[in-house]
Scaffold this active site. Structure first.
Site, PDB file in Angstrom:
ATOM      1  N   GLU A 231     -10.439   0.067  -6.471  1.00  0.00           N
ATOM      2  CA  GLU A 231      -9.746   1.128  -5.679  1.00  0.00           C
ATOM      3  C   GLU A 231      -8.607   0.525  -4.741  1.00  0.00           C
ATOM      4  OE1 GLU A 231     -13.012   4.710  -5.730  1.00  0.00           O
ATOM      5  OE2 GLU A 231     -13.211   2.970  -4.423  1.00  0.00           O
ATOM      6  N   VAL A 232      -7.672  -0.133  -5.129  1.00  0.00           N
ATOM      7  CA  VAL A 232      -6.652  -0.569  -4.246  1.00  0.00           C
ATOM      8  C   VAL A 232      -5.498   0.276  -4.426  1.00  0.00           C
ATOM      9  CG1 VAL A 232      -5.052  -2.656  -3.764  1.00  0.00           C
ATOM     10  CG2 VAL A 232      -7.376  -2.975  -4.502  1.00  0.00           C
TER      11      VAL A 232
END
Length: 460
Positions: A329-330
C-alpha cells in the site's frame, strides 16, 4: 459435567475458531486440530492428580533439565488438573492409580529456537497406567502434550479420565501463523503473552508481530530511542522495551512458537518520521512544501544507512531467520510531487514508473537484511510490481479477489507463499458468518512451495 465445562470453556474462549469443528471430532473428544490418524475406544482410565507424573523416556535425547519440556510438564499439569487446589477429582493414593506420561524425543534441541524446518510430528499411545509420547523434537513433544491435555476429561463427580487412544500426527502446513497489530491498537504485554498461550492451545507456531505502523512506533530501539519516545502513543506506558520483547520471544519459544517481526516500509511509516528527521519524503503542493510527509525517501543514501542500522539491531534482538519487510500500500502521490525524487527517477532511468522506484527501494532493503543472514518476507504488492525480481523468497498474499490466482502466479515463479487473504478475522461479514473461514481450500491450485497462514488483525 460442570467441572469439565469450566475448564474447557476457559481455554476454548481463546481458540474460539475451534468451536465450529468440535461437533465433527466425535472420535477424540476435544482434540483440536483433528489429528492425522486417530484410534480410540470406550475403555478409559481414571487419573489421580496425586499419582500422575511426567517422565523422560530412558533413551530420550532430552532428559531432566531440558528447559522446554521441564516448563511444559509444569504448565500442562495445571492445565490437565485445574481443580487440584480444591481437592476435586482427587482419588485416594494407591499403586493402582499411578499413571505416567513418558516423553521421548530423538533430538536434544532443548535450548534452541523453533525454525521453519522443525519437525512437529509426534506419536501418542494411551493405555492402562501409562501414556507414551514419542517425537523427533521437543517441538513435536509440545504438540503431543497439548493433545494429551485435550483428551483428559471429568465425569459428573469430578473424577479425571482419559480413554485408550492411539494418535499419529503432524501439521498439514509448516507455517501456521497469527498476526497481531500492536501499532494501531497497543496491547499490554500480558495480552500478548495470553495470545501466545491461545496459539499453543491450537498448535499455531508463528507469531507474526506487526509491531509498528503509521499510528505508532511502540518498539523501543536501543539505536534510535527517539523512534518510540516520539512515535509511540505514550513514551512510557505504550512501548515495548527490550526486556518486553525478550519476554515475548522466551514465552513463545517455550510453546514452540516462532516470533516473526514486521517492520513495514517504505509506506506505513508516518510514526517513524516523528523520531527520525529526513527519513520521510517531504510532500509538495503547487511547487511549495505542504508540510506533510509521504513514504520513506528512497532517493537519499541516509535512508538506507538508517535502515541498515535499524535492521542490524532488529536482527540481533529477534532470533528467527525470517523478517517481514512489508512493502504494501505505498501511495506514490508524495513521491510524484517531490522535485528531488523526480530528478532521482530520471537519473535511475525509471521515467515516470514509480513501481520501479519502490522495487529499487525494496531491493536495497532485502540486500541489507540478506547481509544479516535474514530471509525476507514481503506483501504481494512487491511481487506484483516486479514478479521477475530474483531476490524475493517468500510472498504473503493478502488482497481480496482471486487470491488463489495470485498464489499460483507466485508459486509458478518458484517462490513460497503465505496465504492470508481469506482469513481476515476483523471483517467476518455483516452476519459474522465464522463458518466461511472453514470453506477455504488453500491448496486448490497447481503449484509448489505452498504454505498457509491465519492472519488475525482484530483485537479480541
Amino acid at each position: 459435567m460442570t467441572k469439565v465445562n469450566s475448564r474447557r470453556f476457559s481455554r476454548t474462549r481463546f481458540y474460539f475458531l475451534s468451536l465450529i469443528v468440535f461437533q465433527f471430532c466425535l472420535t477424540v473428544e476435544g482434540v483440536w486440530p483433528l489429528p492425522q490418524s486417530t484410534t480410540t475406544s470406550a475403555e478409559r482410565y481414571a487419573l489421580n492428580p496425586q499419582d500422575f507424573n511426567f517422565n523422560y523416556g530412558k533413551y530420550s535425547s532430552a532428559q531432566q533439565g531440558c528447559s522446554v519440556l521441564d516448563a511444559a510438564f509444569e504448565r500442562y499439569f495445571s492445565l490437565i488438573f485445574p481443580d487440584l487446589t480444591s481437592g476435586n477429582g482427587v482419588l485416594p493414593s494407591n499403586e493402582e492409580n499411578k499413571f505416567s506420561l513418558v516423553v521421548s524425543v530423538d533430538q536434544e534441541d532443548c535450548e534452541s529456537y523453533p525454525n521453519e524446518d522443525s519437525s512437529e510430528r509426534y506419536r501418542l499411545s494411551v493405555s492402562a497406567r501409562q501414556a507414551a509420547l514419542n517425537a523427533e523434537t521437543v517441538w513435536g513433544a509440545l504438540r503431543g502434550l497439548e493433545t494429551f491435555s485435550q483428551l483428559v476429561y471429568q465425569d459428573d463427580f469430578g473424577t479425571f479420565f482419559v480413554n485408550k487412544t492411539e494418535i499419529e500426527d503432524f501439521p498439514r502446513f509448516q507455517f501456521r501463523g497469527m498476526l497481531l497489530d500492536t501499532s494501531r491498537h497497543y496491547l499490554p504485554l500480558q495480552a500478548i503473552l495470553r495470545t501466545l498461550d491461545a496459539m499453543a492451545y491450537s498448535k499455531f507456531n508463528v507469531f507474526h508481530w506487526h509491531i509498528v505502523d503509521d499510528p505508532s512506533f511502540p518498539y523501543q530501539s536501543r539505536t534510535f530511542p527517539d523512534l518510540s519516545s516520539k512515535g509511540a502513543f505514550h513514551p512510557m506506558t505504550h512501548i515495548y522495551t527490550q526486556s518486553d520483547v525478550r519476554r515475548v520471544i522466551s514465552h513463545a519459544r517455550l510453546r514452540g512458537i516462532r516470533v516473526l517481526p514486521e517492520f513495514d516500509s517504505p509506506g506505513h511509516t508516518q510514526s517513524w518520521g516523528k523520531g527520525q528527521s529526513d527519513l520521510l519524503t517531504p510532500c509538495y503542493r503547487g511547487g511549495t512544501l505542504s508540510g506533510t510527509f509521504g513514504p520513506v525517501n528512497p532517493a537519499l543514501d541516509s535512508s538506507y544507512w538508517f535502515m541498515a542500522q535499524l535492521f542490524k539491531e532488529v536482527s540481533s534482538v529477534f532470533p528467527d531467520s525470517y523478517i517481514h519487510l512489508g512493502g504494501d500500500e505505498v501511495d506514490f502521490t508524495c513521491w510524484k510531487s517531490n522535485p528531488d525524487v523526480r530528478v532521482f527517477m530520471q537519473k535511475m532511468g525509471f521515467g515516470t514508473d514509480y513501481t520501479k522506484l519502490e522495487s529499487y527501494y525494496i531491493e536495497n532493503i532485502v540486500n541489507i537484511t540478506s547481509a544479516l543472514n535474514k530471509t525476507s518476507i514481503v506483501w504481494q504488492d512487491v511481487f506484483d510490481y516486479n514478479e521477475h525480481r530474483s531476490s524475493l523468497s517468500v510472498v504473503e498474499v493478502w488482497r481480496d479477489g482471486c487470491y488463489l490466482c495470485e498464489t499460483r502466479r507466485v508459486t509458478k515463479r518458484g517462490l513460497r507463499v503465505i496465504l492470508a487473504s481469506p482469513w481476515y478475522l476483523d471483517k467476518p461479514g455483516p452476519t459474522h458468518d465464522w463458518a466461511r473461514y472453514y470453506t477455504v481450500w488453500p491448496l486448490a491450485f497447481k503449484g509448489q512451495g505452498r504454505t498457509c497462514v491465519l492472519w488475525i488483525v482484530a483485537v479480541y
